[in-house]
Design a protein around this motif. Structure first.
Motif, PDB file in Angstrom:
ATOM      1  N   TYR A 181      60.790 -14.311  16.786  1.00  0.00           N
ATOM      2  CA  TYR A 181      59.470 -13.533  17.448  1.00  0.00           C
ATOM      3  C   TYR A 181      59.410 -12.492  18.026  1.00  0.00           C
ATOM      4  CZ  TYR A 181      55.375 -13.308  20.174  1.00  0.00           C
ATOM      5  OH  TYR A 181      53.969 -12.919  20.606  1.00  0.00           O
ATOM      6  N   HIS A 213      47.312 -15.188  23.571  1.00  0.00           N
ATOM      7  CA  HIS A 213      47.988 -16.453  23.181  1.00  0.00           C
ATOM      8  C   HIS A 213      46.951 -17.582  23.623  1.00  0.00           C
ATOM      9  CE1 HIS A 213      52.089 -14.970  22.333  1.00  0.00           C
ATOM     10  NE2 HIS A 213      51.908 -14.231  23.253  1.00  0.00           N
ATOM     11  N   THR A 216      53.293 -19.428  12.953  1.00  0.00           N
ATOM     12  CA  THR A 216      53.580 -19.528  14.211  1.00  0.00           C
ATOM     13  C   THR A 216      54.218 -20.872  14.799  1.00  0.00           C
ATOM     14  OG1 THR A 216      51.425 -20.568  14.487  1.00  0.00           O
ATOM     15  CG2 THR A 216      51.266 -18.495  14.652  1.00  0.00           C
ATOM     16  N   ALA A 217      54.743 -20.659  15.950  1.00  0.00           N
ATOM     17  CA  ALA A 217      55.504 -21.794  16.355  1.00  0.00           C
ATOM     18  C   ALA A 217      54.694 -22.942  16.439  1.00  0.00           C
ATOM     19  CB  ALA A 217      56.218 -21.489  17.534  1.00  0.00           C
ATOM     20  N   LYS A 218      53.253 -22.374  16.930  1.00  0.00           N
ATOM     21  CA  LYS A 218      52.149 -23.542  17.024  1.00  0.00           C
ATOM     22  C   LYS A 218      51.884 -24.172  15.834  1.00  0.00           C
ATOM     23  CE  LYS A 218      49.491 -20.199  18.953  1.00  0.00           C
ATOM     24  NZ  LYS A 218      50.441 -19.179  19.350  1.00  0.00           N
ATOM     25  N   ASP A 250      53.156 -13.822   6.544  1.00  0.00           N
ATOM     26  CA  ASP A 250      53.180 -13.436   7.983  1.00  0.00           C
ATOM     27  C   ASP A 250      53.906 -11.793   7.895  1.00  0.00           C
ATOM     28  OD1 ASP A 250      53.884 -15.223  10.661  1.00  0.00           O
ATOM     29  OD2 ASP A 250      54.745 -13.057  10.681  1.00  0.00           O
ATOM     30  N   THR A 251      53.640 -11.270   9.094  1.00  0.00           N
ATOM     31  CA  THR A 251      54.071  -9.726   9.121  1.00  0.00           C
ATOM     32  C   THR A 251      55.390  -9.791   9.634  1.00  0.00           C
ATOM     33  OG1 THR A 251      52.988  -9.534  11.295  1.00  0.00           O
ATOM     34  CG2 THR A 251      51.758  -8.650   9.206  1.00  0.00           C
ATOM     35  N   THR A 252      55.989 -10.909  10.360  1.00  0.00           N
ATOM     36  CA  THR A 252      57.426 -10.561  11.206  1.00  0.00           C
ATOM     37  C   THR A 252      58.369 -10.721   9.880  1.00  0.00           C
ATOM     38  OG1 THR A 252      56.210 -12.136  12.575  1.00  0.00           O
ATOM     39  CG2 THR A 252      58.576 -11.709  13.117  1.00  0.00           C
ATOM     40  N   LYS A 267      60.927 -13.635   9.735  1.00  0.00           N
ATOM     41  CA  LYS A 267      60.324 -14.816   9.422  1.00  0.00           C
ATOM     42  C   LYS A 267      60.121 -14.985   8.010  1.00  0.00           C
ATOM     43  CE  LYS A 267      57.477 -16.046  13.568  1.00  0.00           C
ATOM     44  NZ  LYS A 267      56.298 -16.491  14.182  1.00  0.00           N
ATOM     45  N   ASN A 314      44.974 -17.554  17.340  1.00  0.00           N
ATOM     46  CA  ASN A 314      45.018 -16.988  18.795  1.00  0.00           C
ATOM     47  C   ASN A 314      44.679 -15.467  18.382  1.00  0.00           C
ATOM     48  OD1 ASN A 314      47.520 -17.791  17.920  1.00  0.00           O
ATOM     49  ND2 ASN A 314      48.461 -16.548  19.297  1.00  0.00           N
ATOM     50  N   LYS A 366      40.555  -7.531  10.245  1.00  0.00           N
ATOM     51  CA  LYS A 366      41.593  -6.947   9.048  1.00  0.00           C
ATOM     52  C   LYS A 366      41.109  -7.569   7.838  1.00  0.00           C
ATOM     53  CE  LYS A 366      46.415  -7.584   8.911  1.00  0.00           C
ATOM     54  NZ  LYS A 366      47.583  -7.975   9.771  1.00  0.00           N
TER      55      LYS A 366
HETATM   56  P1  TYD Z   1      52.140 -15.886  17.984  1.00  0.00           P
HETATM   57  O1  TYD Z   1      50.600 -16.572  17.834  1.00  0.00           O
HETATM   58  O2  TYD Z   1      52.476 -15.035  19.233  1.00  0.00           O
HETATM   59  O3  TYD Z   1      53.308 -16.997  17.831  1.00  0.00           O
HETATM   60  P2  TYD Z   1      54.048 -18.398  18.431  1.00  0.00           P
HETATM   61  O4  TYD Z   1      52.864 -19.586  18.269  1.00  0.00           O
HETATM   62  O5  TYD Z   1      54.719 -18.483  17.733  1.00  0.00           O
HETATM   63  O6  TYD Z   1      54.176 -17.973  19.828  1.00  0.00           O
HETATM   64  O7  TYD Z   1      52.315 -15.340  16.639  1.00  0.00           O
HETATM   65  C1  TYD Z   1      51.355 -14.940  15.556  1.00  0.00           C
HETATM   66  C2  TYD Z   1      52.064 -14.714  14.344  1.00  0.00           C
HETATM   67  O8  TYD Z   1      51.145 -14.293  13.501  1.00  0.00           O
HETATM   68  C3  TYD Z   1      53.365 -13.915  14.299  1.00  0.00           C
HETATM   69  O9  TYD Z   1      54.318 -14.350  13.354  1.00  0.00           O
HETATM   70  C4  TYD Z   1      52.608 -12.758  13.422  1.00  0.00           C
HETATM   71  C5  TYD Z   1      51.598 -13.199  12.774  1.00  0.00           C
HETATM   72  N1  TYD Z   1      50.677 -12.453  12.482  1.00  0.00           N
HETATM   73  C6  TYD Z   1      50.522 -11.795  10.950  1.00  0.00           C
HETATM   74  O10 TYD Z   1      51.264 -12.360  10.036  1.00  0.00           O
HETATM   75  N2  TYD Z   1      49.488 -11.083  10.972  1.00  0.00           N
HETATM   76  C7  TYD Z   1      48.565 -10.632  11.817  1.00  0.00           C
HETATM   77  O11 TYD Z   1      47.501  -9.821  11.696  1.00  0.00           O
HETATM   78  C8  TYD Z   1      48.665 -11.043  13.135  1.00  0.00           C
HETATM   79  C9  TYD Z   1      48.038 -10.596  14.264  1.00  0.00           C
HETATM   80  C10 TYD Z   1      49.883 -11.990  13.423  1.00  0.00           C
END
Ligand code: TYD
Length: 395
Positions: A62, A233, A307-309, A329-331, A334, A366, A374
């Protein structure tokens, strides 16, 4: 602790797998995700905790700087801190990849981040970083090296630490007498209102209310003097806390107002949580129904935001690869990996991938505002999202 919700057997929410793990049939760690309420302290927490080193290691994926929303939130807060508190020395507990501290002078900031892959980022940028868990040993070490820490900040971290008494004791140990503690974490009232049962997973040991925070910190002669509600969040609270002995700061009306709201919502009553559990079970049925109707029509579904969610939702609702083809996902840490439990593949985000799907499950609900902005074109062309918050629906 009285149990009110059973979210089933779950994998550790941020333990992504690589191809080799699947080939070798690597055994994942699972735990029983049950949520309970302590009628004395009013704390809501998961009932089976996983040791911190199993969750926060040198591969924690994360990254708080991955979203514009979080970057903006930290920037705004930094300006507020500089203007209102003019701190000499800031300590951040759970500094992640440095998205808050980057707004402050390197000489005036100390980072604490036990995930070594993240700690190295702030270290490389020249910030003093302790790649250790927050506890009394570290507090002692920091106190012996740094004087006059007058601002401690911690976002989405304290709710991840099981021993809260140790957390606050250690904070009191290093914080100067006129110092300020700012913490922010998801709001329990928002979680209940939005039916966001996915706020619960192995890392989110607690979802705090103001009532519970007040009960917790009074033992340490600390008090909340201001409250700010945030959209981050899925709805968070930022608590501004001071030592009771510091009479220079007045208690803002915001504290009383928010407390009144929570008590009106009956956040302190077990019955509220039984109602929540019923809503969660209904939500599960409805989401499964939406997915199965779409799949019967042979339509393709992908996920947006691994997400973890989402891990909680997918594993609780038994949704797997046969329903969702892949996530985007952009991370970096992951992508090109497989989600825990369901083993749904995560692809690196590319706008063109959206065209590939008939429906997109919004894992990162969230960030709905940021994502919908976007993906305006996709939506304008009739693209459909599926969200489970606050009720399962197609948007
Ligand atoms: P988040 O909700 O903070 O995560 P968690 O439930 O794990 O605490 O993480 C958002 C995830 O969404 C994170 O992996 C990045 C991804 N994301 C995208 O891929 N594109 C986007 O435009 C945004 C805002 C988030």
């Amino acid at each position: 602790m009285k149990k009110f919700l059973d979210l089933g057997i779950q994998p550790l929410a941020n333990k992504y797998l690589v191809k080799k793990d699947l080939v070798n049939n690597k055994k994942e760690q699972f735990y029983h995700l049950e949520v309970g309420f302590d009628s004395k302290s009013k704390l809501v927490s998961i009932m089976n905790t996983v040791p911190s080193p199993k969750m926060f290691d040198n591969k924690y994926p994360y990254r708080s700087s991955m979203s514009q929303t979080m970057r903006n939130s930290f920037k705004k807060l930094s300006k507020y801190i500089k203007k209102n508190f003019k701190p000499n020395l800031i300590l951040e507990i759970g500094s992640n990849d440095g998205s808050l501290v980057k707004n402050f002078d390197k000489k005036k900031t100390i980072c604490v981040e036990p995930c070594k892959n993240l700690a190295i980022i702030t270290k490389k940028r020249g910030y003093k970083t302790y790649a250790e868990y927050w506890n009394i040993n570290l507090a002692n070490k920091i106190k012996s090296k740094h004087k006059n820490i007058d601002l401690i900040y911690s976002a989405n971290t304290l709710s991840h630490i099981a021993n809260l008494n140790s957390v606050f004791k250690s904070i009191c140990h290093v914080l100067s007498d006129d110092g300020i503690l700012i913490i922010e974490d998801p709001s329990l009232m928002e979680c209940l209102k939005k039916n966001a049962y996915d706020q619960f997973y192995n890392e989110h040991i607690y979802v705090f209310s103001l009532v519970a925070i007040q009960n917790l910190i009074k033992k340490f002669n600390l008090e909340v003097f201001n409250i700010e509600t945030l959209n981050t969040h899925g709805g968070s609270i930022r608590y501004f806390i001071k030592k009771k002995s510091n009479k220079k700061i007045k208690i803002s009306k915001s504290v009383k107002i928010y407390l009144k709201k929570e008590l009106k919502f009956r956040i302190d009553k077990f019955k509220t949580y039984i109602q929540f559990k019923k809503k969660v079970e209904a939500s599960k049925k409805k989401l499964i129904d939406i997915f199965s109707k779409i799949k019967k029509k042979n339509k393709k579904i992908i996920g947006y935001g691994s997400t973890a969610k989402s891990v909680t939702v997918l594993n609780y609702c038994n949704i797997d690869k046969s329903t969702i083809d892949y996530f985007i996902d952009t991370t970096p840490d992951k992508t090109n990996k497989y989600m825990p439990g369901t083993h749904i593949f995560v692809k690196k985000y590319k706008k063109t991938l959206l065209k590939d799907a008939d429906y997109i499950f919004l894992g990162a609900w969230n960030f709905k505002k940021e994502i919908f902005k976007k993906e305006k074109k996709f939506l304008q062309k009739g693209g459909k999202f599926i969200s489970h918050i606050p009720k399962p629906c197609i948007i």
